[in-house]
Write a protein that holds these residues in place. Sequence first.
Motif, short mmCIF file in Angstrom:
data_model
loop_
_atom_site.label_atom_id
_atom_site.label_comp_id
_atom_site.label_asym_id
_atom_site.label_seq_id
_atom_site.Cartn_x
_atom_site.Cartn_y
_atom_site.Cartn_z
N LYS A 170 1.33 -53.25 6.51
CA LYS A 170 1.62 -52.56 5.05
C LYS A 170 0.35 -51.53 4.58
O LYS A 170 0.85 -50.80 3.84
CB LYS A 170 1.39 -53.78 3.99
CG LYS A 170 2.71 -54.97 4.41
CD LYS A 170 3.54 -54.74 2.98
CE LYS A 170 4.81 -55.70 3.23
NZ LYS A 170 6.01 -55.28 2.56
N ILE A 171 -0.72 -51.57 5.21
CA ILE A 171 -1.90 -50.76 4.75
C ILE A 171 -1.30 -49.30 5.45
O ILE A 171 -1.69 -48.27 4.61
CB ILE A 171 -3.24 -51.12 5.53
CG1 ILE A 171 -3.74 -52.28 4.63
CG2 ILE A 171 -4.22 -50.15 5.29
CD1 ILE A 171 -4.87 -52.68 5.02
N ILE A 172 -0.72 -49.24 6.29
CA ILE A 172 -0.15 -47.85 7.06
C ILE A 172 0.46 -47.26 5.84
O ILE A 172 0.48 -46.02 5.86
CB ILE A 172 0.68 -48.13 8.14
CG1 ILE A 172 -0.22 -48.83 9.37
CG2 ILE A 172 1.11 -46.88 8.60
CD1 ILE A 172 0.76 -49.09 10.38
N GLU A 173 1.45 -47.82 4.91
CA GLU A 173 1.94 -47.11 3.78
C GLU A 173 0.86 -46.34 3.05
O GLU A 173 1.45 -45.43 2.08
CB GLU A 173 2.83 -48.03 3.18
CG GLU A 173 3.80 -48.86 3.83
CD GLU A 173 4.42 -49.93 2.91
OE1 GLU A 173 4.07 -50.38 1.60
OE2 GLU A 173 5.25 -50.77 3.67
N ARG A 174 -0.31 -46.62 2.85
CA ARG A 174 -1.15 -46.01 2.20
C ARG A 174 -2.03 -45.01 3.05
O ARG A 174 -2.86 -44.20 2.36
CB ARG A 174 -2.33 -47.11 1.56
CG ARG A 174 -1.47 -48.02 0.82
CD ARG A 174 -2.44 -48.96 0.18
NE ARG A 174 -1.78 -49.76 -0.89
CZ ARG A 174 -2.18 -50.75 -1.58
NH1 ARG A 174 -3.67 -50.81 -1.70
NH2 ARG A 174 -1.57 -51.07 -2.72
N ILE A 175 -1.60 -44.69 4.09
CA ILE A 175 -2.15 -43.91 5.12
C ILE A 175 -1.50 -42.53 5.30
O ILE A 175 -0.34 -42.69 5.60
CB ILE A 175 -2.71 -44.22 6.31
CG1 ILE A 175 -3.48 -45.78 6.25
CG2 ILE A 175 -3.25 -43.46 7.38
CD1 ILE A 175 -4.63 -45.66 5.34
N ARG A 176 -2.27 -41.36 5.42
CA ARG A 176 -1.53 -40.00 5.40
C ARG A 176 -1.97 -39.60 6.98
O ARG A 176 -0.99 -39.03 7.44
CB ARG A 176 -2.06 -38.86 4.66
CG ARG A 176 -1.59 -37.75 4.60
CD ARG A 176 -2.23 -36.72 3.46
NE ARG A 176 -2.22 -37.25 2.12
CZ ARG A 176 -1.32 -36.76 1.29
NH1 ARG A 176 -0.55 -35.85 1.74
NH2 ARG A 176 -1.29 -37.25 0.15
N SER A 177 -3.01 -39.89 7.58
CA SER A 177 -3.22 -39.51 8.79
C SER A 177 -4.42 -40.17 9.39
O SER A 177 -5.29 -40.76 8.33
CB SER A 177 -3.58 -38.00 8.96
OG SER A 177 -4.89 -37.69 8.32
N LYS A 178 -4.84 -40.16 10.64
CA LYS A 178 -5.96 -40.91 11.10
C LYS A 178 -6.78 -40.04 12.44
O LYS A 178 -5.75 -39.51 12.87
CB LYS A 178 -5.72 -42.04 11.82
CG LYS A 178 -6.96 -42.83 12.57
CD LYS A 178 -6.66 -44.24 12.88
CE LYS A 178 -5.56 -44.43 14.11
NZ LYS A 178 -6.24 -44.70 15.42
N THR A 179 -7.71 -39.44 12.12
CA THR A 179 -8.35 -38.62 13.06
C THR A 179 -9.68 -39.53 13.77
O THR A 179 -10.69 -39.82 12.87
CB THR A 179 -8.86 -37.38 12.56
OG1 THR A 179 -7.84 -36.67 12.00
CG2 THR A 179 -9.64 -36.29 13.53
N CYS A 180 -9.79 -39.28 14.80
CA CYS A 180 -11.23 -40.11 15.66
C CYS A 180 -11.92 -38.97 16.35
O CYS A 180 -11.24 -38.18 17.17
CB CYS A 180 -10.55 -41.02 16.34
SG CYS A 180 -9.64 -42.58 15.59
N PHE A 181 -13.17 -39.23 16.31
CA PHE A 181 -14.29 -38.68 16.85
C PHE A 181 -14.84 -39.32 18.15
O PHE A 181 -15.70 -40.29 17.74
CB PHE A 181 -15.30 -37.94 16.22
CG PHE A 181 -14.64 -36.85 15.40
CD1 PHE A 181 -14.22 -35.49 15.62
CD2 PHE A 181 -14.40 -37.21 13.96
CE1 PHE A 181 -13.64 -34.58 14.92
CE2 PHE A 181 -13.70 -36.17 12.91
CZ PHE A 181 -13.28 -34.80 13.39
N GLY A 182 -14.74 -39.29 19.30
CA GLY A 182 -15.65 -39.95 20.20
C GLY A 182 -15.12 -41.48 20.33
O GLY A 182 -16.08 -42.37 20.46
N THR A 183 -13.80 -41.80 20.13
CA THR A 183 -13.64 -43.00 19.96
C THR A 183 -12.99 -43.65 21.26
O THR A 183 -12.20 -42.75 22.18
CB THR A 183 -12.35 -43.38 18.94
OG1 THR A 183 -13.06 -43.01 17.66
CG2 THR A 183 -11.73 -44.86 18.90
#
Length: 144
Positions: free
Chosen positions: A129-142
């Motif tokens: 359900k939290i995904i509905e509040r997310i626009r994008s996800k960017t990860c550095f060195g993950t």
Amino acid sequence: MTNQESLFLSHGDHQLHLRHIWQQKGGTPIFMLHGAIENGLIFYTKKGKGLACYLAEQGFDVYVADLRGRGESTPRIDKHAVHGQFEAITEDIPHFINYIFQVTQQKIHLVAHSWGGVLLASTLARFPKIIERIRSKTCFGTKR
């Protein structure tokens, strides 16, 4: 020049630190999460340098977390600490995201460094359900 303030979110017997950095409030929100052996200072300095400050200068409303016991969150980690990744994934990260969404009423860009990306992905997998509040996800060195 960016503005900065420290917000302290009460969560159980902890105070979670959230650094808010902005030039003009109301920009698209970004939530930044550090990795396992660092704190939010990986993204900013109090003198206005770093990725978080740069993004704020570009018009974003930036929120940088200190996970439980790290940075300015209290109490500090010590030999008596009994929290770990489970609490970060199931309590602290959802608390940060829900707070930012309530304040801004906008979908949030997520930015993570190192193990913070694994913790964010784990939170999103556990709480779809939290995904509905997310626009994008960017990860550095993950790690994967």
